[in-house]
Scaffold this motif. Structure first.
Motif, PDB file in Angstrom:
ATOM      1  N   GLN A   1       0.821  -1.213   0.000  1.00 40.58           N
ATOM      2  CA  GLN A   1       0.000   0.000   0.000  1.00 40.58           C
ATOM      3  C   GLN A   1       0.858   1.268   0.000  1.00 40.58           C
ATOM      4  O   GLN A   1       0.521   2.240  -0.658  1.00 40.58           O
ATOM      5  CB  GLN A   1      -0.949  -0.006   1.206  1.00 40.58           C
TER       6      GLN A   1
ATOM      7  N   GLU B   1       0.657   4.190  -2.771  1.00 40.64           N
ATOM      8  CA  GLU B   1       0.367   5.576  -2.413  1.00 40.64           C
ATOM      9  C   GLU B   1       1.490   6.509  -2.853  1.00 40.64           C
ATOM     10  O   GLU B   1       1.238   7.630  -3.300  1.00 40.64           O
ATOM     11  CB  GLU B   1       0.118   5.695  -0.912  1.00 40.64           C
TER      12      GLU B   1
ATOM     13  N   THR C   1      -8.187   0.391  -6.828  1.00 44.69           N
ATOM     14  CA  THR C   1      -8.881   0.893  -5.643  1.00 44.69           C
ATOM     15  C   THR C   1     -10.323   0.419  -5.541  1.00 44.69           C
ATOM     16  O   THR C   1     -10.855   0.291  -4.439  1.00 44.69           O
ATOM     17  CB  THR C   1      -8.859   2.439  -5.602  1.00 44.69           C
TER      18      THR C   1
END
Length: 85
Positions: free
Chosen positions: A3, A7, A36
């Protein structure tokens, strides 16, 4: 999927030294949406003259069946290639 890497790639995509071409922007958009949200989950645009919305919808639809993790990794790889230019 990592993650934090995803990001970081999302943040990096907003600070690229050169704006990607439209095809690459659609690829980034569709991979982001797939990573997502998963498979396309909205109705197709109803306005036949909203070409941008239709292109975005179709690009996301082309990712159907790809796992969120795979889409996230492709997104990270694409942003890294764009940063290397």
């Amino acid at each position: 999927m990592d993650q934090q890497l995803f990001e970081a790639a999302v943040a990096a995509s907003k600070t690229l030294s050169q704006k990607p071409d439209n095809e690459t922007l659609l690829q980034l958009y569709s991979l982001y949406k797939q990573a997502t949200e998963g498979d396309v989950n909205t109705e197709a645009p109803s306005n036949p003259f909203d070409f941008i919305a239709k292109a975005k919808y179709d690009a996301w639809g082309n990712q159907k069946g790809k796992s969120k993790d795979a889409a996230a990794q492709e997104y990270i790889d694409l942003v890294n290639r764009l940063k290397g230019k």
